[in-house]
Design an enzyme around this catalytic site. Structure first.
Site, PDB file in Angstrom:
ATOM      1  N   HIS A   1      69.423-112.105 -20.186  1.00  0.00           N
ATOM      2  CA  HIS A   1      69.106-110.677 -20.148  1.00  0.00           C
ATOM      3  C   HIS A   1      67.611-110.450 -19.893  1.00  0.00           C
ATOM      4  O   HIS A   1      67.095-109.373 -20.158  1.00  0.00           O
ATOM      5  CB  HIS A   1      69.476-110.009 -21.480  1.00  0.00           C
ATOM      6  CG  HIS A   1      70.879-110.235 -21.907  1.00  0.00           C
ATOM      7  ND1 HIS A   1      71.949-109.855 -21.150  1.00  0.00           N
ATOM      8  CD2 HIS A   1      71.399-110.818 -23.022  1.00  0.00           C
ATOM      9  CE1 HIS A   1      73.076-110.185 -21.784  1.00  0.00           C
ATOM     10  NE2 HIS A   1      72.760-110.784 -22.917  1.00  0.00           N
TER      11      HIS A   1
ATOM     12  N   HIS B   1      77.493-108.974 -20.177  1.00  0.00           N
ATOM     13  CA  HIS B   1      77.838-110.391 -20.314  1.00  0.00           C
ATOM     14  C   HIS B   1      78.841-110.836 -19.258  1.00  0.00           C
ATOM     15  O   HIS B   1      79.659-111.738 -19.494  1.00  0.00           O
ATOM     16  CB  HIS B   1      78.373-110.683 -21.714  1.00  0.00           C
ATOM     17  CG  HIS B   1      77.335-110.465 -22.771  1.00  0.00           C
ATOM     18  ND1 HIS B   1      77.208-109.268 -23.444  1.00  0.00           N
ATOM     19  CD2 HIS B   1      76.343-111.267 -23.225  1.00  0.00           C
ATOM     20  CE1 HIS B   1      76.190-109.345 -24.279  1.00  0.00           C
ATOM     21  NE2 HIS B   1      75.649-110.539 -24.173  1.00  0.00           N
TER      22      HIS B   1
END
Lengths: 217, 332
Positions: free
Chosen positions: B57, B220
């Site tokens: 991320h 995700h």
């Protein structure tokens, strides 16, 4: 037959558990494939292998081997079942610290605390098809055995039988927590691998006080 | 076929952290084992603000370590929570004696490992508490036993504002209260044009036809609940903004901070265009965009897509938002 769990018995217990998980690797992985993502067996085996390498050579208390087990699981698993096992072992470490040997009452207290810990952190209750379904009957059995004044060997045997029966009972349950909750009734008919592992944990406890009668190896 | 600049996929995270620390030596240092990132010059006598979560991320969270924001960040493997022992070690390293605030995105693994770390710290006499960030409107359900909304880009606002308040001497309970207030006034929606690929994998985590977008996607690589038709941006912006306005019950006279965030492979040209349209839409209904942040801050590997986050902004929020910050990913 030992009437208390010495540091050497605790060491045998942990090693016996690791060996049992290792032997059951394929079985656990197969069970997890039916209910989750199929990595439970491998993760447990890897965790236990690391833990064995970290076991103290001469544990100074019956808590020490469990501490090594707990630290390893909490250090190497960022998933969910690994850390919960880490916290389960941790309550056995706490119970065994600062005492030369654990009695059946001490094991019962550790199991009770571990049950509370896993329930609190994992928010799983009995019937949710998790390790709690084996922990709860084992903890209750240990409490009864202590109250009835059973011997350590008798108490641990009853706990192992209760945990194994609880684990077997998860075959009939639908998963509501963890990854199993995503696969629905596809997992029916196979027990939860985490619960099976708890059965192996108490079976190893029983074997440690019967096989190594004086706690030596 | 996706190509990447990767050696052994196993080494992607530690190699990136090594490079990150080498690139920002005046801001951060990296502890390899257990893995965590600390400020190069640790603060003294303040509550430590710490966050963490799976890698993939970036720049979240390590990019926000520095004066005015985080004291430490704890990166897990790609899309996997850091371990409880990592979080514990980072917290002990960052604690100055006034306790540690854990800013945690709402994912089962992260929540569990941060809660365990909190128990380990408590046994060692170190106070900690959690602000749980759960801003993703796409995962809002009525199920009380469900996992709840996911945490996404609002975490940047929480880290910025709590970081600033901690710098000014706020205590742990004040920070928890502040963080929770920011979270409760934040909602996000994300859309994807193409999924990202895990390091070393040549295929993205899902395939999307050219005429479809994934609406309400997570960070995700998981699919969204809904696929919608791909169309011009001006058609998409109202679809994203309207549910956010409704859920936050926003109307004329309200003030917001708006975060338009790239998910990893979307260009600033597109993001600034999006922001302009979001701002115009909000101002049309009498809502003031008091502050903004546009860029790729909370990514999902090389996913093409964007998220729009609305955050209610009162005077205290704006004052803390404007406070100086000096981190690799955010500086003013």
């Amino acid at each position: 037959m030992a009437d208390q769990i010495s540091p050497a018995h605790a060491d045998l217990w942990v090693r016996g558990f690791a060996a049992a998980i290792n032997d059951a690797d394929d079985h656990l992985t197969d069970l997890d494939r039916r209910s989750g993502d199929g990595d439970f067996g491998t993760n447990m085996v890897t965790g236990l292998r690391r833990a064995l390498a970290a076991l103290p050579e001469h544990p100074d208390s019956p808590g020490a081997p469990f501490q090594a087990l707990s630290d390893t699981f909490l250090s190497h698993s960022g998933g969910t079942s690994g850390p919960l096992f880490g916290m389960w072992f941790r309550d056995f470490a706490k119970a065994g610290h600062g005492t030369p040997a654990l009695t059946l009452a001490g094991v019962a207290e550790a199991a009770d605390r571990g049950w509370a810990t896993v329930t609190r952190l994992g928010s799983a209750k009995v019937g949710d098809r998790t390790m709690v379904d084996a922990i709860a009957p084992a903890a209750e059995s240990l409490g009864r055995s202590t109250a009835e004044g059973l011997s350590l060997e008798e108490g641990l045997r009853a706990a192992a039988e209760a945990a194994e029966a609880g684990a077997q009972g998860t075959s009939e349950l639908l998963g509501r927590k963890g990854r199993t909750s995503y696969v629905g009734d596809a997992a029916l008919g196979a027990p939860d691998p985490g619960a099976v592992a708890i059965g192996l944990f108490f079976r190893a406890a029983h074997a440690s006080v019967t096989d190594g009668a004086d706690g030596t190896r | 076929m996706r190509r990447q600049f990767v050696n052994d996929p196993e080494d992607v995270v530690p190699e990136a952290l090594e490079g990150f620390a080498a690139a920002w030596p005046r801001h951060v240092r990296w502890n390899r084992e257990p893995s965590y990132v600390l400020r190069a010059e640790p603060a003294s006598d303040k509550v430590a603000v710490l966050s963490g979560g799976g890698s993939g991320h970036e720049p979240l969270h390590v990019g926000f370590v520095g004066r005015g924001m985080l004291d430490a960040a704890v990166p897990g493997a790609v899309f996997a929570s850091p371990t409880a022992m990592q979080i514990r070690a980072a917290s002990l390293a960052a604690d100055t004696g006034r306790g540690v605030l854990h800013v945690v995105k709402n994912y089962t693994g992260d929540v569990l490992n941060f809660r365990i770390a909190g128990e380990l710290l408590s046994d060692e006499g170190v106070r900690s508490d959690i602000v749980l960030v759960d801003d993703d409107l796409a995962t809002d359900t009525d199920d009380p036993d469900g996992p709840g909304r996911r945490g996404t880009a609002a975490v940047v606002a929480v880290e910025k504002v709590c970081g600033a308040a901690a710098e000014r001497g706020a205590d742990l309970s004040e920070l928890v209260e502040l963080g929770r207030r920011v979270v409760s006034g934040s909602r996000t929606l994300s859309v994807a044009l193409a999924a990202g690929a895990h390091p070393g994998q040549s295929r993205p985590s899902f395939e999307l036809p050219d005429d479809r977008i994934e609406f309400g996607v997570g960070i995700h690589g998981e699919r969204a609940r809904e696929r919608r038709a791909f169309g011009p941006r001006r058609a998409l912006v109202p679809d994203m903004a309207a549910p956010l306005l409704r859920d936050l019950d926003l109307g004329r006279g309200d003030r917001l901070a708006v975060i338009v965030n790239g998910l990893g492979a979307t260009h600033d040209l597109e993001l600034y265009g999006l922001f302009g349209e979001v701002k115009a839409l909000l101002e049309d209904v009498g809502i003031s965009v008091a502050r903004s942040l546009v860029g790729s801050y909370v990514t999902s590997l090389d996913m093409a897509g964007c998220s729009v986050t609305l955050v209610r902004a009162d005077d205290e929020f704006l004052d803390l938002w404007d406070a100086p910050v000096s981190t690799p990913a955010l500086t003013w």
